[in-house]
Motif scaffolding. Sequence first.
Motif, PDB file in Angstrom:
ATOM      1  N   ARG A  68       0.848  -1.189   0.000  1.00  0.00           N
ATOM      2  CA  ARG A  68       0.000   0.000   0.000  1.00  0.00           C
ATOM      3  C   ARG A  68       0.886   1.243   0.000  1.00  0.00           C
ATOM      4  O   ARG A  68       1.958   1.253   0.592  1.00  0.00           O
ATOM      5  CB  ARG A  68      -0.927  -0.008   1.222  1.00  0.00           C
ATOM      6  CG  ARG A  68      -1.919  -1.175   1.201  1.00  0.00           C
ATOM      7  CD  ARG A  68      -2.926  -1.110   2.324  1.00  0.00           C
ATOM      8  NE  ARG A  68      -3.811  -2.277   2.312  1.00  0.00           N
ATOM      9  CZ  ARG A  68      -4.907  -2.396   1.568  1.00  0.00           C
ATOM     10  NH1 ARG A  68      -5.274  -1.392   0.778  1.00  0.00           N
ATOM     11  NH2 ARG A  68      -5.646  -3.487   1.618  1.00  0.00           N
ATOM     12  N   GLY A  69       0.428   2.270  -0.707  1.00  0.00           N
ATOM     13  CA  GLY A  69       1.198   3.506  -0.768  1.00  0.00           C
ATOM     14  C   GLY A  69       2.475   3.402  -1.571  1.00  0.00           C
ATOM     15  O   GLY A  69       3.411   4.164  -1.353  1.00  0.00           O
ATOM     16  N   CYS A  70       2.518   2.455  -2.519  1.00  0.00           N
ATOM     17  CA  CYS A  70       3.758   2.248  -3.279  1.00  0.00           C
ATOM     18  C   CYS A  70       3.530   2.228  -4.786  1.00  0.00           C
ATOM     19  O   CYS A  70       4.343   1.695  -5.533  1.00  0.00           O
ATOM     20  CB  CYS A  70       4.434   0.948  -2.836  1.00  0.00           C
ATOM     21  SG  CYS A  70       3.437  -0.546  -3.099  1.00  0.00           S
ATOM     22  N   GLY A  71       2.407   2.786  -5.219  1.00  0.00           N
ATOM     23  CA  GLY A  71       2.075   2.717  -6.641  1.00  0.00           C
ATOM     24  C   GLY A  71       2.781   3.765  -7.482  1.00  0.00           C
ATOM     25  O   GLY A  71       3.426   4.682  -6.967  1.00  0.00           O
ATOM     26  N   PRO A  72       2.682   3.645  -8.804  1.00  0.00           N
ATOM     27  CA  PRO A  72       3.263   4.635  -9.712  1.00  0.00           C
ATOM     28  C   PRO A  72       2.544   5.983  -9.605  1.00  0.00           C
ATOM     29  O   PRO A  72       1.385   6.050  -9.186  1.00  0.00           O
ATOM     30  CB  PRO A  72       3.060   4.018 -11.094  1.00  0.00           C
ATOM     31  CG  PRO A  72       1.917   3.068 -10.925  1.00  0.00           C
ATOM     32  CD  PRO A  72       1.991   2.564  -9.523  1.00  0.00           C
ATOM     33  N   LEU A  73       3.255   7.030  -9.974  1.00  0.00           N
ATOM     34  CA  LEU A  73       2.713   8.388  -9.909  1.00  0.00           C
ATOM     35  C   LEU A  73       2.633   8.988 -11.307  1.00  0.00           C
ATOM     36  O   LEU A  73       3.521   8.790 -12.133  1.00  0.00           O
ATOM     37  CB  LEU A  73       3.608   9.280  -9.038  1.00  0.00           C
ATOM     38  CG  LEU A  73       3.922   8.812  -7.619  1.00  0.00           C
ATOM     39  CD1 LEU A  73       4.857   9.811  -6.939  1.00  0.00           C
ATOM     40  CD2 LEU A  73       2.651   8.622  -6.808  1.00  0.00           C
ATOM     41  N   LEU A  74       1.593   9.764 -11.540  1.00  0.00           N
ATOM     42  CA  LEU A  74       1.466  10.557 -12.759  1.00  0.00           C
ATOM     43  C   LEU A  74       1.963  11.955 -12.435  1.00  0.00           C
ATOM     44  O   LEU A  74       1.430  12.620 -11.549  1.00  0.00           O
ATOM     45  CB  LEU A  74       0.013  10.593 -13.222  1.00  0.00           C
ATOM     46  CG  LEU A  74      -0.275  11.410 -14.494  1.00  0.00           C
ATOM     47  CD1 LEU A  74       0.417  10.790 -15.708  1.00  0.00           C
ATOM     48  CD2 LEU A  74      -1.789  11.512 -14.734  1.00  0.00           C
ATOM     49  N   ILE A  75       3.017  12.393 -13.168  1.00  0.00           N
ATOM     50  CA  ILE A  75       3.635  13.688 -12.854  1.00  0.00           C
ATOM     51  C   ILE A  75       3.713  14.571 -14.099  1.00  0.00           C
ATOM     52  O   ILE A  75       3.639  14.097 -15.227  1.00  0.00           O
ATOM     53  CB  ILE A  75       5.047  13.497 -12.250  1.00  0.00           C
ATOM     54  CG1 ILE A  75       5.916  12.608 -13.154  1.00  0.00           C
ATOM     55  CG2 ILE A  75       4.959  12.850 -10.877  1.00  0.00           C
ATOM     56  CD1 ILE A  75       7.114  13.279 -13.710  1.00  0.00           C
ATOM     57  N   SER A  76       3.879  15.879 -13.852  1.00  0.00           N
ATOM     58  CA  SER A  76       4.002  16.836 -14.965  1.00  0.00           C
ATOM     59  C   SER A  76       4.799  18.052 -14.499  1.00  0.00           C
ATOM     60  O   SER A  76       5.103  18.196 -13.315  1.00  0.00           O
ATOM     61  CB  SER A  76       2.615  17.277 -15.446  1.00  0.00           C
ATOM     62  OG  SER A  76       1.955  17.995 -14.421  1.00  0.00           O
ATOM     63  N   ARG A  77       5.122  18.934 -15.458  1.00  0.00           N
ATOM     64  CA  ARG A  77       5.802  20.197 -15.089  1.00  0.00           C
ATOM     65  C   ARG A  77       4.815  21.189 -14.523  1.00  0.00           C
ATOM     66  O   ARG A  77       5.095  21.884 -13.557  1.00  0.00           O
ATOM     67  CB  ARG A  77       6.478  20.813 -16.332  1.00  0.00           C
ATOM     68  CG  ARG A  77       7.797  20.192 -16.705  1.00  0.00           C
ATOM     69  CD  ARG A  77       8.519  21.044 -17.738  1.00  0.00           C
ATOM     70  NE  ARG A  77       7.702  21.305 -18.915  1.00  0.00           N
ATOM     71  CZ  ARG A  77       8.070  22.062 -19.939  1.00  0.00           C
ATOM     72  NH1 ARG A  77       9.242  22.670 -19.911  1.00  0.00           N
ATOM     73  NH2 ARG A  77       7.275  22.236 -20.979  1.00  0.00           N
TER      74      ARG A  77
END
Length: 265
Positions: free
Chosen positions: A79-88
């Motif tokens: 839990r709390g270890c998933g991929p992240l969607l990021i941007s500038r």
Amino acid sequence: MHLTLGFSPCPNDTFIFDAMVNNKIDTNGFTFDTNLEDVETLNNWAIQGKLDVTKLSFAVYLKVRDQYELLNSGSALGRGCGPLLISREEIPLEDIKNKTIAIPGENTTANLLFSIAFPEAKNKKIMVFSEIENAVLNGDVDAGVIIHENRFTYQLKGLKKLMDMGEYWEQTTGNPIPLGGIFIKKDIPAEKRAELDKLIHSSLQHSFSVYPELSSYITSHAQEMDEKVMRQHIDLYVNDFSLDLGQEGHAAVNALMTAAEKTKR
């Protein structure tokens, strides 16, 4: 018994396999031809049936389950270890479907979780996971799905989190996030598969017994990280599920398989 073995050079995998591939424990007659590769390379190799034992993204399980069986030990699930969607810059989530998104491989669990959250987003650019941050920074893509140690470095580069894919999965399903597991060829005798499962469990127990010490095997394959980030990586991705998936872990994997089948329709 000699086996070909594949896993990533990331600290969570080298931490798990260190003792058994470097003879720090009794391997019960097993010897290994070890291949350290990016997980998407391992995913593609598994589709070809290249290795006897291999780390794989759970997202590729559907494509290889006729050849490979999931072991109880060695998984990255929690839990709390998933991929992240990021941007500038901030991007409204409803606009993601119109943006170019970098993903760390077509067969990765990160891509599957992104597809579950954003089924209409089709403009994807496949990249090696370690290149995604810079691609977002340079404007080569609008946003990126990051995994592994990049969870700990993206903010230092001024990037913004748009969504935690693991958090989305947990909130919508109630399950922990199944990221990757260790798989073994089904044509290997059942008793040998069971023995190897126990050996991976013992290898991980050995690493836990000396932790937070990090061996040269772990640090040498994580050359661009400082030891603090290596430990953050291990603390996030290696846990009780890594020792034994158990009923909850297997239920989470089955839920992800069901979701994967739906995204294909």
